[in-house]
Design an enzyme around this catalytic site. Structure first.
Site, PDB file in Angstrom:
ATOM      1  N   ASP A   1      -1.168   8.212  -1.820  1.00 28.71           N
ATOM      2  CA  ASP A   1      -2.153   8.968  -1.054  1.00 28.71           C
ATOM      3  C   ASP A   1      -3.227   9.605  -1.934  1.00 28.71           C
ATOM      4  O   ASP A   1      -3.771  10.660  -1.613  1.00 28.71           O
ATOM      5  CB  ASP A   1      -1.478  10.060  -0.195  1.00 28.71           C
TER       6      ASP A   1
ATOM      7  N   ALA B   1       2.383   1.330   3.350  1.00 23.34           N
ATOM      8  CA  ALA B   1       1.131   1.844   2.787  1.00 23.34           C
ATOM      9  C   ALA B   1       0.171   2.206   3.910  1.00 23.34           C
ATOM     10  O   ALA B   1       0.260   1.673   5.011  1.00 23.34           O
ATOM     11  CB  ALA B   1       0.489   0.782   1.908  1.00 23.34           C
TER      12      ALA B   1
ATOM     13  N   GLN C   1       1.272   2.817  -2.698  1.00 26.21           N
ATOM     14  CA  GLN C   1       2.082   3.948  -3.178  1.00 26.21           C
ATOM     15  C   GLN C   1       1.509   4.469  -4.505  1.00 26.21           C
ATOM     16  O   GLN C   1       0.318   4.385  -4.702  1.00 26.21           O
ATOM     17  CB  GLN C   1       3.567   3.579  -3.289  1.00 26.21           C
TER      18      GLN C   1
ATOM     19  N   THR D   1       9.879   4.426  -3.732  1.00 26.43           N
ATOM     20  CA  THR D   1       9.874   3.283  -2.837  1.00 26.43           C
ATOM     21  C   THR D   1      10.669   2.157  -3.510  1.00 26.43           C
ATOM     22  O   THR D   1      11.191   2.332  -4.619  1.00 26.43           O
ATOM     23  CB  THR D   1       8.433   2.866  -2.465  1.00 26.43           C
TER      24      THR D   1
ATOM     25  N   GLY E   1       1.866  10.043   9.933  1.00 23.65           N
ATOM     26  CA  GLY E   1       1.320  11.297  10.461  1.00 23.65           C
ATOM     27  C   GLY E   1       2.036  12.530   9.929  1.00 23.65           C
ATOM     28  O   GLY E   1       1.724  13.654  10.319  1.00 23.65           O
TER      29      GLY E   1
END
Ligand code: IMP
Length: 442
Positions: free
Chosen positions: A13, A39, A222, A237, A300
């Site tokens: 992110d 992703a 990631q 991950t 979210g």
């Protein structure tokens, strides 16, 4: 050689999607090499807003080819839905989107196992995206995975039964094998038709392009600290998000990679569980979350927020060979009076600049802070380095000095246009090629 990698230097992110979108005009193709639809890349330009999960953000540039490499796990329906969404927004994928026949199929079975396991882990859960990524990679490594190319195997029926039986058994899936086989068989009919135009040997394709002198941009998903080998294991991950895997996950030689752009957010965020030495548990973290709109593109979920960790960033620079840094979301810090930056760790009384591998040690780390003055001025949308307040320029220079790589791009807002491109920094800029560079038609 003509390959450049763009990757995240933190826990994902960092804003890779925007950086890839920005520099992709200098490249002929954008290649993803690991992960799947866990992703989430958000790209905005003008009044348009796209969220991409599997397909590289290069697809938004009409002349750019996009490749999903062999190192990925691909949920066919998620892929087809994404294509449909893009087409409905006027973005055509025909003839310029390719998926490796060696990429593994991520099935609903994997999603079910991912969710069931997380639910069973209670307080110890990883906080996955619930997309089935871990179980799909487990099947791959256990040699019971199905690959996209298998859809056209003369013995598809035999493979389906044998592999799914092993997967259901080894993954401990609470499902009825006969139902899973029947469902997969019937979906495979549809996939065969709809995926046919996209699936090919991307290894050959990419190497042909390299032979022809084409420029390739490898887009990681990631971030370094989520890499299954180099991240904060087990809170990671299930793939390698670091630069080295760009070669293995796409089938090009490592010597094809000439530069690595590390994307670094001006502060730190993390979704899911696991250690986070600079995490803010108070209202300052809440302010960053609101101002930076730190909510997951895929799930979210609110992201955990904290100050910049230069130990982690230096580690990411070294592990990946980052030659240029793209610093994102600098404007989110505009209203902060004083900015603490973690410059070292204290572990059991000893100061270190290394990232421990041990999860218990990671949880015990105490940051050594250096507090720098904030700039308390609006920087949103600035496009010239010289226009930044002096304190913001010093913040950038501190990062360069402690991380050990030049900051060649600074993002001052979500849109393409809201970016400072620092030319004149020599070779480092070549690997973070400025968007104005022209290229030959394919
Ligand atoms: P998985 O990849 O869904 O198995 O999730 C494993 C860990 O990686 C969890 O902490 C997720 O929140 C994190 N993760 C996976 N994909 C992303 C991403 O694109 N951005 C940020 N975190 C991610």
């Amino acid at each position: 050689m003509t390959g450049t990698v763009v990757l995240g230097m933190q826990w994902g992110d960092e804003g890779k999607g925007k950086i890839v979108d920005l520099i992709s005009p200098s490249f002929d193709a954008v290649v993803r090499y690991q992960g799947g639809h866990n992703a989430g890349h958000t790209v905005r330009f003008g009044d348009r807003h796209f969220a991409l999960h599997l397909i590289p953000s290069g697809i938004l540039r009409p002349d750019t080819r996009c490749v999903l490499g062999n190192g990925m796990v691909v949920h066919p329906q998620a892929f087809l839905d994404e294509i449909d969404r893009l087409e409905s927004l006027g973005v055509s994928t025909g003839g310029r989107l390719f998926v490796s026949e060696r990429a593994h199929l991520l099935l609903d079975l994997h999603v079910a196992v991912d969710i069931a396991r997380e639910n069973a882990m209670g307080d110890f859960k990883i906080g996955t995206t619930s997309r089935g990524i871990g179980p799909a990679y487990e099947a791959k490594v256990a040699r019971s995975g199905l690959r996209l190319g298998d859809l056209w195997s003369a013995d598809f029926e035999g493979l389906l039964e044998e592999r799914l039986a092993r997967q259901v058994r080894d993954l401990g899936a609470a499902v009825d094998l006969a139902t899973v086989v029947a469902e997969t068989r019937s979906r495979a009919e549809v996939w065969r038709t709809r995926l046919r135009p996209y699936v090919c040997s991307t290894t050959e394709l990419l190497n042909d392009w390299l032979d022809a002198g084409r420029r390739l941009l490898f887009e990681s998903a990631q971030g370094t600290l989520l890499d299954v080998d180099h991240g904060t294991y087990p809170f990671v991950t299930s793939s390698n998000a670091t630069a080295g895997y760009a070669a293995t996950g796409s089938g090009v030689p490592p010597t094809a990679i000439e530069g690595v752009v590390g994307v670094l957010k001006a502060y730190t965020t993390r979704v899911g569980s696991g250690p986070f030495p600079t995490e803010l548990m108070d209202s300052a973290g809440e302010k960053i979350r609101k101002r930076g709109n730190e909510f997951g593109t895929t799930t979210g979920r609110p992201r955990r927020c904290g100050w910049l960790d230069l130990v982690g960033a230096r580690y990411a620079r070294r592990v990946n060979g980052v030659s240029a840094i793209a610093l994102t979301k600098l404007d989110v810090l505009d209203s902060v009076d004083e900015i603490p930056v973690c410059v070292a760790y204290r572990l059991d009384g000893v100061v270190t600049r290394d990232l421990p591998s041990d999860i218990d040690a990671l949880a015990r780390i105490e940051p050594e802070w250096e507090v720098v003055p904030g700039w308390r001025r609006d920087t949103a949308g600035l496009v010239e380095f010289a226009d930044l307040p002096a304190a913001a320029r010093s913040y950038v220079e501190l990062i360069e000095e402690r991380v050990g790589a030049p900051v060649t791009m600074i993002s001052t807002g979500p849109r393409r246009e809201e970016t400072i491109l620092r030319r004149g920094l020599g070779a480092a800029v070549t690997s973070a090629a400025p968007a104005s560079e022209t290229r030959d038609a394919f």
